[in-house]
Design an enzyme around this catalytic site. Structure first.
Site, mmCIF file in Angstrom:
data_model
loop_
_atom_site.group_PDB
_atom_site.id
_atom_site.type_symbol
_atom_site.label_atom_id
_atom_site.label_comp_id
_atom_site.label_asym_id
_atom_site.label_seq_id
_atom_site.Cartn_x
_atom_site.Cartn_y
_atom_site.Cartn_z
ATOM 1 N N THR A 84 11.056 0.791 -3.950
ATOM 2 C CA THR A 84 11.344 1.174 -5.340
ATOM 3 C C THR A 84 12.819 1.507 -5.526
ATOM 4 O O THR A 84 13.503 1.925 -4.576
ATOM 5 C CB THR A 84 10.490 2.408 -5.699
ATOM 6 O OG1 THR A 84 10.951 2.961 -6.922
ATOM 7 C CG2 THR A 84 10.596 3.507 -4.640
ATOM 8 N N ASP A 85 13.279 1.406 -6.764
ATOM 9 C CA ASP A 85 14.660 1.809 -7.074
ATOM 10 C C ASP A 85 14.820 3.337 -7.043
ATOM 11 O O ASP A 85 15.939 3.843 -7.042
ATOM 12 C CB ASP A 85 15.104 1.264 -8.438
ATOM 13 C CG ASP A 85 14.228 1.718 -9.615
ATOM 14 O OD1 ASP A 85 13.213 2.420 -9.386
ATOM 15 O OD2 ASP A 85 14.567 1.365 -10.764
ATOM 16 N N GLU A 86 13.675 4.062 -7.008
ATOM 17 C CA GLU A 86 13.765 5.531 -7.078
ATOM 18 C C GLU A 86 14.414 6.126 -5.827
ATOM 19 O O GLU A 86 14.826 7.282 -5.836
ATOM 20 C CB GLU A 86 12.379 6.126 -7.331
ATOM 21 C CG GLU A 86 11.762 5.527 -8.573
ATOM 22 C CD GLU A 86 10.559 6.275 -9.137
ATOM 23 O OE1 GLU A 86 10.408 7.467 -8.857
ATOM 24 O OE2 GLU A 86 9.788 5.631 -9.865
ATOM 25 N N ALA B 18 0.835 -1.215 0.000
ATOM 26 C CA ALA B 18 0.000 0.000 0.000
ATOM 27 C C ALA B 18 0.862 1.255 0.000
ATOM 28 O O ALA B 18 1.775 1.402 0.819
ATOM 29 C CB ALA B 18 -0.919 0.012 1.219
ATOM 30 N N TYR C 10 7.725 11.505 -3.832
ATOM 31 C CA TYR C 10 7.404 10.065 -3.783
ATOM 32 C C TYR C 10 8.629 9.272 -3.330
ATOM 33 O O TYR C 10 8.560 8.483 -2.382
ATOM 34 C CB TYR C 10 6.934 9.578 -5.164
ATOM 35 C CG TYR C 10 6.974 8.064 -5.333
ATOM 36 C CD1 TYR C 10 6.149 7.249 -4.569
ATOM 37 C CD2 TYR C 10 7.846 7.457 -6.241
ATOM 38 C CE1 TYR C 10 6.184 5.853 -4.703
ATOM 39 C CE2 TYR C 10 7.883 6.073 -6.389
ATOM 40 C CZ TYR C 10 7.050 5.280 -5.612
ATOM 41 O OH TYR C 10 7.097 3.903 -5.748
ATOM 42 N N LYS D 202 9.217 7.041 0.127
ATOM 43 C CA LYS D 202 9.548 5.610 0.122
ATOM 44 C C LYS D 202 10.885 5.380 0.840
ATOM 45 O O LYS D 202 11.043 4.411 1.580
ATOM 46 C CB LYS D 202 9.615 5.064 -1.311
ATOM 47 C CG LYS D 202 8.299 5.008 -2.047
ATOM 48 C CD LYS D 202 7.272 4.074 -1.425
ATOM 49 C CE LYS D 202 7.614 2.613 -1.566
ATOM 50 N NZ LYS D 202 6.483 1.742 -1.084
HETATM 51 P P1 NAD Z 1 -0.898 1.470 -6.916
HETATM 52 O O1 NAD Z 1 -0.926 2.953 -6.771
HETATM 53 O O2 NAD Z 1 -1.401 0.840 -8.165
HETATM 54 O O3 NAD Z 1 -1.698 0.802 -5.711
HETATM 55 C C1 NAD Z 1 -1.581 1.253 -4.384
HETATM 56 C C2 NAD Z 1 -2.683 0.586 -3.566
HETATM 57 O O4 NAD Z 1 -2.531 1.017 -2.205
HETATM 58 C C3 NAD Z 1 -4.088 0.995 -4.017
HETATM 59 O O5 NAD Z 1 -4.915 -0.153 -4.065
HETATM 60 C C4 NAD Z 1 -4.546 1.936 -2.922
HETATM 61 O O6 NAD Z 1 -5.950 1.934 -2.732
HETATM 62 C C5 NAD Z 1 -3.803 1.396 -1.712
HETATM 63 N N1 NAD Z 1 -3.614 2.410 -0.672
HETATM 64 C C6 NAD Z 1 -3.147 3.679 -0.830
HETATM 65 N N2 NAD Z 1 -3.137 4.322 0.352
HETATM 66 C C7 NAD Z 1 -3.575 3.436 1.276
HETATM 67 C C8 NAD Z 1 -3.763 3.493 2.686
HETATM 68 N N3 NAD Z 1 -3.505 4.600 3.383
HETATM 69 N N4 NAD Z 1 -4.214 2.382 3.328
HETATM 70 C C9 NAD Z 1 -4.500 1.254 2.626
HETATM 71 N N5 NAD Z 1 -4.346 1.151 1.297
HETATM 72 C C10 NAD Z 1 -3.887 2.217 0.632
HETATM 73 O O7 NAD Z 1 0.609 1.074 -6.638
HETATM 74 P P2 NAD Z 1 1.494 -0.082 -7.299
HETATM 75 O O8 NAD Z 1 2.057 0.397 -8.578
HETATM 76 O O9 NAD Z 1 0.754 -1.355 -7.256
HETATM 77 O O10 NAD Z 1 2.706 -0.131 -6.259
HETATM 78 C C11 NAD Z 1 2.648 -0.990 -5.112
HETATM 79 C C12 NAD Z 1 3.915 -0.814 -4.302
HETATM 80 O O11 NAD Z 1 5.037 -1.135 -5.108
HETATM 81 C C13 NAD Z 1 4.129 0.620 -3.807
HETATM 82 O O12 NAD Z 1 4.629 0.551 -2.489
HETATM 83 C C14 NAD Z 1 5.176 1.185 -4.759
HETATM 84 O O13 NAD Z 1 5.960 2.147 -4.114
HETATM 85 C C15 NAD Z 1 5.968 -0.063 -5.082
HETATM 86 N N6 NAD Z 1 6.619 -0.063 -6.413
HETATM 87 C C16 NAD Z 1 5.889 0.203 -7.538
HETATM 88 C C17 NAD Z 1 6.520 0.163 -8.776
HETATM 89 C C18 NAD Z 1 5.747 0.416 -10.057
HETATM 90 O O14 NAD Z 1 6.359 0.478 -11.131
HETATM 91 N N7 NAD Z 1 4.426 0.539 -10.025
HETATM 92 C C19 NAD Z 1 7.888 -0.136 -8.876
HETATM 93 C C20 NAD Z 1 8.604 -0.411 -7.697
HETATM 94 C C21 NAD Z 1 7.946 -0.373 -6.472
HETATM 95 P P1 TYD Z 2 5.975 6.701 -14.760
HETATM 96 O O1 TYD Z 2 5.218 5.571 -15.380
HETATM 97 O O2 TYD Z 2 5.201 7.834 -14.184
HETATM 98 O O3 TYD Z 2 6.961 6.046 -13.692
HETATM 99 P P2 TYD Z 2 8.207 6.725 -12.879
HETATM 100 O O4 TYD Z 2 8.096 8.189 -12.954
HETATM 101 O O5 TYD Z 2 7.974 6.200 -11.510
HETATM 102 O O6 TYD Z 2 9.441 6.187 -13.520
HETATM 103 O O7 TYD Z 2 6.956 7.325 -15.857
HETATM 104 C C1 TYD Z 2 7.893 6.508 -16.535
HETATM 105 C C2 TYD Z 2 8.717 7.417 -17.401
HETATM 106 O O8 TYD Z 2 7.871 7.938 -18.430
HETATM 107 C C3 TYD Z 2 9.267 8.632 -16.681
HETATM 108 O O9 TYD Z 2 10.563 8.932 -17.208
HETATM 109 C C4 TYD Z 2 8.288 9.734 -17.005
HETATM 110 C C5 TYD Z 2 7.819 9.376 -18.399
HETATM 111 N N1 TYD Z 2 6.423 9.735 -18.730
HETATM 112 C C6 TYD Z 2 6.153 10.393 -19.925
HETATM 113 O O10 TYD Z 2 7.061 10.699 -20.721
HETATM 114 N N2 TYD Z 2 4.853 10.691 -20.221
HETATM 115 C C7 TYD Z 2 3.823 10.376 -19.374
HETATM 116 O O11 TYD Z 2 2.640 10.699 -19.679
HETATM 117 C C8 TYD Z 2 4.124 9.702 -18.159
HETATM 118 C C9 TYD Z 2 3.019 9.334 -17.187
HETATM 119 C C10 TYD Z 2 5.435 9.384 -17.874
#
Ligand code: NAD
Ligand code: TYD
Length: 384
Positions: free
Chosen positions: A137-139, A88, A163, A167
């Site tokens: 995340t790697d960020e 979450a 963000y 994290k």
């Molecule tokens: P997402 O935004 O799709 O989903 C987040 C979920 O958390 C949602 O279902 C939301 O309702 C729930 N949530 C938010 N606030 C909450 C709260 N206060 N209490 C309970 N639930 C809550 O995110 P995602 O892309 O599935 O990412 C999941 C995890 O993985 C995150 O911790 C993110 O930092 C990490 N992550 C994501 C990516 C990516 O590329 N998406 C990459 C590396 C790590």
């Molecule tokens: P994003 O999917 O938002 O992930 P993150 O910022 O966590 O890496 O974006 C991926 C890459 O794509 C990032 O360099 C920003 C770029 N981006 C665009 O160029 N256009 C877009 O509309 C979005 C959402 C992201």
């Protein structure tokens, strides 16, 4: 329905993108598995992404907030939960730029509430085997220059967006609870995920849904920013490997071995969609506004827009540790993963239609309006 052989686990954020994929995999791969999902159903959470799993009683869905410490304590006690997989979060960089508060609230305070509850129940009230897995995340490592070595688990933290900073703070709290109190934790820092059920504010589902609707494909800056892309099921497999074989206190980077410039990625995605729609009368009829439906190319929709403030240049993952210690490597290539992703979005029109409703469109429109108005001067990048 309960099964005494496989203890129930708590998955926070299980209605989000990665959490839903994780829950679906876990229940599909082990008939005895049981999962309790705790999710606040924010704009990014969709109960529909797991609703079909609720009928046989192995998925218990709790609509609640991780910041609600009493609720979390109750779940751990009453459901005898000894494993938390914590997804979450507020997860979108652009939103964190427009409004950082929610990121501190959920990602920092929320993670701390979970840690406090876990400590109370697992260390004080009922000591024994337990695991808190934190999904990060790697960020947190900041931004790389083109020739820098990839992020390893010992790369110093240098988060650049609100963000990433939130994290990073949560990662530090997890580490501190392990180090100070002896809570058994693991953390994974993963690169950009893509695949089914991803909310279309992130690059891949956004441009995919836009091209099917004949809308422009916004590329920030010159499109040369680089991300490492991992198919979501591979991320879930990596987390499973850590839960099964990872050492308490250990951090593991998970990556896709797949660095792509944004512009190259979007062009590749355009080619995949061109290939799927051209010559398929049924798809062309369903997506009449997509250029490929009338024999044109989707890349004609590419539009370069104002850059994201503080936009990280490049992410890359050195995944040696998880490969050597846990034998984990991703199985999907970018081509197979993208093909599966495109096919899923084409086959799940209802899910997409529900997501692409007014509130989502309003957010996208507002974001682009603010992109041109709010940040007239790009801040200078801070050196590592
Ligand atoms: P997402 O935004 O799709 O989903 C987040 C979920 O958390 C949602 O279902 C939301 O309702 C729930 N949530 C938010 N606030 C909450 C709260 N206060 N209490 C309970 N639930 C809550 O995110 P995602 O892309 O599935 O990412 C999941 C995890 O993985 C995150 O911790 C993110 O930092 C990490 N992550 C994501 C990516 C990516 O590329 N998406 C990459 C590396 C790590
Ligand atoms: P994003 O999917 O938002 O992930 P993150 O910022 O966590 O890496 O974006 C991926 C890459 O794509 C990032 O360099 C920003 C770029 N981006 C665009 O160029 N256009 C877009 O509309 C979005 C959402 C992201």
């Amino acid at each position: 329905m309960s099964n005494s052989r496989t203890p129930e686990i708590l998955v926070t954020g299980g209605a989000g993108f990665i959490g839903a994929n994780f829950v679906r995999r876990r229940l599909a791969s082990d008939p005895g598995a049981r999962v309790c999902v705790l999710d606040a159903l924010t704009y990014a959470g969709n109960r529909e992404s797991v609703a079909d799993l609720e009928s046989d009683g192995r998925l218990h869905f709790v609509h609640g907030d991780i910041r609600d410490g009493e609720l979390v304590l109750g779940l751990l006690r009453e459901r005898s939960i000894r494993t938390i997989v914590h997804f979450a979060a507020e997860s979108h960089v652009d939103r964190s730029i427009l409004g950082p508060d929610a990121f501190v609230d959920t990602n920092v305070v929320g993670t701390h509430e979970l840690l406090k509850a876990a400590r109370t129940v697992w260390l004080d009230e009922a000591p024994g085997t337990h695991r808190f897995h934190h999904v990060s995340t790697d960020e947190v490592y900041g931004s790389l220059e083109p020739d820098d070595p990839a992020f390893s688990e010992t790369t110093p933290y240098a988060p650049n967006s609100p963000y990433a900073a939130s994290k990073a703070a949560s990662d530090h709290l997890v580490r501190a609870y392990q180090h100070t109190f002896g809570l058994e934790t693991t953390t994974s820092n993963c690169s950009n995920n893509y695949g089914p059920f991803q909310f279309p504010e992130k690059l891949i589902p956004l441009v995919l849904m836009n091209m099917l609707a004949g809308k422009s494909l916004p590329i920030y800056g010159d499109g040369s920013n680089v991300r490492d892309w991992l198919f979501v099921e591979d991320h879930c497999r990596g987390i499973e490997a850590i839960l099964e074989r990872g050492a308490p206190g250990r951090v593991y980077n998970i990556g896709g071995l797949n660095e792509q410039r944004n512009i190259d990625l979007v062009r590749l995605l355009c080619e995949v969609v061109d290939g799927r729609l051209s010559g398929d009368a049924e798809l062309a009829e369903r997506f009449p506004d997509c250029p490929a439906s009338r024999g044109d190319r989707c890349d004609s929709l590419i539009t370069f827009v104002k850059d994201r403030p503080g936009h990280d240049r490049r992410y890359a993952i050195d995944a040696t540790r998880i490969e050597n210690e846990l034998g984990f490597r991703p199985v999907e290539t970018f081509e197979t993963g993208l093909a599966k992703t495109v096919d899923w979005y084409l086959a799940n029109g209802e899910w997409c239609a529900r997501i692409a409703d007014g509130s989502y469109r309003e957010w996208i429109d507002r974001q682009y309006a603010e992109r041109t108005e709010t940040f007239p001067n790009q801040p200078k990048r801070v050196a590592r």
